[in-house]
Scaffold this motif. Structure first.
Motif, PDB file in Angstrom:
ATOM      1  N   THR A  97       0.825  -1.207   0.000  1.00  0.00           N
ATOM      2  CA  THR A  97       0.000   0.000   0.000  1.00  0.00           C
ATOM      3  C   THR A  97       0.856   1.254   0.000  1.00  0.00           C
ATOM      4  O   THR A  97       0.595   2.203  -0.743  1.00  0.00           O
ATOM      5  N   VAL A  98       1.898   1.273   0.821  1.00  0.00           N
ATOM      6  CA  VAL A  98       2.768   2.447   0.885  1.00  0.00           C
ATOM      7  C   VAL A  98       3.506   2.638  -0.435  1.00  0.00           C
ATOM      8  O   VAL A  98       3.722   3.768  -0.889  1.00  0.00           O
ATOM      9  N   LEU A  99       3.872   1.542  -1.085  1.00  0.00           N
ATOM     10  CA  LEU A  99       4.575   1.637  -2.368  1.00  0.00           C
ATOM     11  C   LEU A  99       3.720   2.248  -3.468  1.00  0.00           C
ATOM     12  O   LEU A  99       4.254   2.743  -4.474  1.00  0.00           O
ATOM     13  N   THR A 100       2.389   2.249  -3.309  1.00  0.00           N
ATOM     14  CA  THR A 100       1.551   2.911  -4.315  1.00  0.00           C
ATOM     15  C   THR A 100       1.874   4.401  -4.390  1.00  0.00           C
ATOM     16  O   THR A 100       1.654   5.042  -5.421  1.00  0.00           O
ATOM     17  N   GLY A 101       2.392   4.960  -3.303  1.00  0.00           N
ATOM     18  CA  GLY A 101       2.794   6.355  -3.325  1.00  0.00           C
ATOM     19  C   GLY A 101       3.949   6.637  -4.264  1.00  0.00           C
ATOM     20  O   GLY A 101       4.176   7.785  -4.653  1.00  0.00           O
ATOM     21  N   ARG A 102       4.681   5.597  -4.632  1.00  0.00           N
ATOM     22  CA  ARG A 102       5.829   5.773  -5.538  1.00  0.00           C
ATOM     23  C   ARG A 102       5.452   5.692  -7.016  1.00  0.00           C
ATOM     24  O   ARG A 102       6.273   6.008  -7.883  1.00  0.00           O
ATOM     25  N   TYR A 103       4.225   5.277  -7.323  1.00  0.00           N
ATOM     26  CA  TYR A 103       3.844   5.056  -8.714  1.00  0.00           C
ATOM     27  C   TYR A 103       4.039   6.279  -9.606  1.00  0.00           C
ATOM     28  O   TYR A 103       4.473   6.143 -10.762  1.00  0.00           O
ATOM     29  N   PRO A 104       3.724   7.506  -9.142  1.00  0.00           N
ATOM     30  CA  PRO A 104       3.944   8.659 -10.032  1.00  0.00           C
ATOM     31  C   PRO A 104       5.396   8.844 -10.446  1.00  0.00           C
ATOM     32  O   PRO A 104       5.673   9.510 -11.451  1.00  0.00           O
ATOM     33  N   ARG A 105       6.313   8.273  -9.687  1.00  0.00           N
ATOM     34  CA  ARG A 105       7.745   8.444  -9.983  1.00  0.00           C
ATOM     35  C   ARG A 105       8.296   7.315 -10.859  1.00  0.00           C
ATOM     36  O   ARG A 105       9.470   7.337 -11.216  1.00  0.00           O
ATOM     37  N   LEU A 106       7.464   6.317 -11.162  1.00  0.00           N
ATOM     38  CA  LEU A 106       7.895   5.208 -12.003  1.00  0.00           C
ATOM     39  C   LEU A 106       7.500   5.453 -13.459  1.00  0.00           C
ATOM     40  O   LEU A 106       6.469   6.073 -13.735  1.00  0.00           O
ATOM     41  N   GLU A 107       8.307   4.953 -14.360  1.00  0.00           N
ATOM     42  CA  GLU A 107       7.928   4.994 -15.765  1.00  0.00           C
ATOM     43  C   GLU A 107       6.947   3.866 -16.065  1.00  0.00           C
ATOM     44  O   GLU A 107       6.774   2.948 -15.275  1.00  0.00           O
ATOM     45  N   ARG A 108       6.319   3.948 -17.202  1.00  0.00           N
ATOM     46  CA  ARG A 108       5.333   2.923 -17.575  1.00  0.00           C
ATOM     47  C   ARG A 108       5.982   1.538 -17.599  1.00  0.00           C
ATOM     48  O   ARG A 108       7.060   1.347 -18.147  1.00  0.00           O
ATOM     49  N   TRP A 109       5.340   0.583 -16.953  1.00  0.00           N
ATOM     50  CA  TRP A 109       5.769  -0.811 -16.837  1.00  0.00           C
ATOM     51  C   TRP A 109       7.007  -0.982 -15.943  1.00  0.00           C
ATOM     52  O   TRP A 109       7.573  -2.053 -15.871  1.00  0.00           O
ATOM     53  N   GLN A 110       7.429   0.062 -15.284  1.00  0.00           N
ATOM     54  CA  GLN A 110       8.593  -0.053 -14.397  1.00  0.00           C
ATOM     55  C   GLN A 110       8.165  -0.566 -13.020  1.00  0.00           C
ATOM     56  O   GLN A 110       7.146  -0.149 -12.478  1.00  0.00           O
ATOM     57  N   TRP A 111       8.961  -1.480 -12.454  1.00  0.00           N
ATOM     58  CA  TRP A 111       8.689  -2.009 -11.118  1.00  0.00           C
ATOM     59  C   TRP A 111       9.417  -1.169 -10.075  1.00  0.00           C
ATOM     60  O   TRP A 111      10.402  -0.503 -10.374  1.00  0.00           O
ATOM     61  N   GLU A 112       8.939  -1.258  -8.835  1.00  0.00           N
ATOM     62  CA  GLU A 112       9.603  -0.532  -7.759  1.00  0.00           C
ATOM     63  C   GLU A 112      11.016  -1.070  -7.554  1.00  0.00           C
ATOM     64  O   GLU A 112      11.250  -2.276  -7.611  1.00  0.00           O
ATOM     65  N   GLY A 113      11.950  -0.159  -7.301  1.00  0.00           N
ATOM     66  CA  GLY A 113      13.334  -0.538  -7.081  1.00  0.00           C
ATOM     67  C   GLY A 113      13.770  -0.317  -5.646  1.00  0.00           C
ATOM     68  O   GLY A 113      12.954  -0.059  -4.751  1.00  0.00           O
ATOM     69  N   VAL A 114      15.067  -0.398  -5.444  1.00  0.00           N
ATOM     70  CA  VAL A 114      15.635  -0.254  -4.102  1.00  0.00           C
ATOM     71  C   VAL A 114      15.295   1.106  -3.507  1.00  0.00           C
ATOM     72  O   VAL A 114      14.918   1.218  -2.331  1.00  0.00           O
ATOM     73  N   ALA A 122      11.263   4.244   5.085  1.00  0.00           N
ATOM     74  CA  ALA A 122      11.461   5.474   5.841  1.00  0.00           C
ATOM     75  C   ALA A 122      10.121   6.096   6.226  1.00  0.00           C
ATOM     76  O   ALA A 122       9.964   6.627   7.336  1.00  0.00           O
ATOM     77  N   ALA A 123       9.144   6.029   5.321  1.00  0.00           N
ATOM     78  CA  ALA A 123       7.824   6.590   5.603  1.00  0.00           C
ATOM     79  C   ALA A 123       7.131   5.803   6.713  1.00  0.00           C
ATOM     80  O   ALA A 123       6.495   6.390   7.601  1.00  0.00           O
ATOM     81  N   LEU A 124       7.251   4.474   6.687  1.00  0.00           N
ATOM     82  CA  LEU A 124       6.661   3.659   7.745  1.00  0.00           C
ATOM     83  C   LEU A 124       7.304   3.948   9.096  1.00  0.00           C
ATOM     84  O   LEU A 124       6.623   4.011  10.123  1.00  0.00           O
ATOM     85  N   GLU A 125       8.600   4.135   9.084  1.00  0.00           N
ATOM     86  CA  GLU A 125       9.281   4.467  10.337  1.00  0.00           C
ATOM     87  C   GLU A 125       8.810   5.829  10.849  1.00  0.00           C
ATOM     88  O   GLU A 125       8.604   6.003  12.062  1.00  0.00           O
ATOM     89  N   ALA A 126       8.615   6.763   9.958  1.00  0.00           N
ATOM     90  CA  ALA A 126       8.209   8.110  10.363  1.00  0.00           C
ATOM     91  C   ALA A 126       6.847   8.121  11.042  1.00  0.00           C
ATOM     92  O   ALA A 126       6.610   8.920  11.957  1.00  0.00           O
TER      93      ALA A 126
END
Length: 255
Positions: A97-114, A122-126
């Motif tokens: 769910t938290v990784l959905t926040g990264r989708y705008p920064r990904l290119e089309r068909w790109q998977w989440e990276g390191v 870091a967001a979960l810790e915060a």
């Protein structure tokens, strides 16, 4: 630095004017609070600022361009939204769910990276949920789920954040923790928050600027210490209030 502005913005619902000719500039380093009685149009205004709702008159500009004319991906990289209520459509873990926040920064068909997973961690810790990454959302309390939604917004890392009742479902400790976290982030010159809140005292503690939505489209906006006065608040909420002072802080209670 991102900048959000309204130009003669007017909103209406079912023939009732909520906001008439609002001209305001939201800038980096500011923490705006939208206050008003139930049904005054706070959420409608927030959605309009996000480009999700068309105004009756005027427009909203993001970085000098009409926000509704901008591509959705570009807009999402500049502006993040926390909705009042969140309903998960598919089963998911906290991390997913938290990784959905990264989708705008990904290119089309790109998977989440390191880097994306690092931002999510870091967001979960915060928000105090470091050990929750693999928990299914369905096993969380309402307050924990709210903090997951805020973590997703933090992971998105948009300069402007629009938050509709971010303290929903949170206990007193987490209300203060989350608002302090978000407000500290907004002190950076490239960031700005716009909150919808019901708690006047939290608004006074964490806000720098505000918009008061009165009846019949009337509004007042400016630096919060200048407009957050008992006379304005009694007019806003249609009830008497008591002004209290403690430890150098001004607060308001129902009269």
């Amino acid at each position: 630095m991102a900048a959000l502005t309204t130009q003669v913005l007017s909103l209406a619902v079912a023939g009732r004017t909520l906001c008439r000719q609002l001209n305001v500039r939201f800038e980096g380093g500011q923490n705006w609070v939208i206050l008003g009685a139930n049904g005054s149009g706070k959420t409608s205004l927030l959605h309009t600022l996000a480009g999700l709702r068309a105004p009756e008159q005027g427009h909203v500009d993001l970085d000098g361009m009409d926000i509704r004319r901008q591509p959705a991906r570009r807009r999402a990289r500049r502006l993040g939204v926390l909705f009042q209520d969140f309903t998960a459509t598919f089963p998911a873990t906290v991390l997913e769910t938290v990784l959905t926040g990264r989708y705008p920064r990904l290119e089309r068909w790109q998977w989440e990276g390191v880097e994306d997973r690092r931002a999510a961690a870091a967001a979960l810790e915060a928000v105090g949920l470091s050990g929750f990454a693999q928990r299914p959302l369905t096993t969380l309390s309402g307050g924990e789920r709210r903090r997951v939604e805020i973590a997703a917004l933090l992971a998105q890392d948009a300069p402007i954040c629009l938050l509709d009742e971010p303290t929903n479902h949170l206990d007193l400790r987490h209300q203060v923790r989350i608002l302090d976290l978000l407000s500290t982030r907004a002190r950076r010159p490239e960031h700005c928050n716009i909150f919808v809140l019901h708690d006047v005292n939290l608004a006074a503690r964490f806000g720098t600027h505000g918009i008061l939505l009165f009846d019949d489209g009337e509004h007042l906006h400016g630096a919060l210490p200048d407009i957050l006065l008992r006379s304005n608040l009694e007019r806003l909420y249609h009830c008497p209030l008591r002004e209290v002072h403690a430890d150098g802080v001004r607060g308001y209670l129902p009269g």
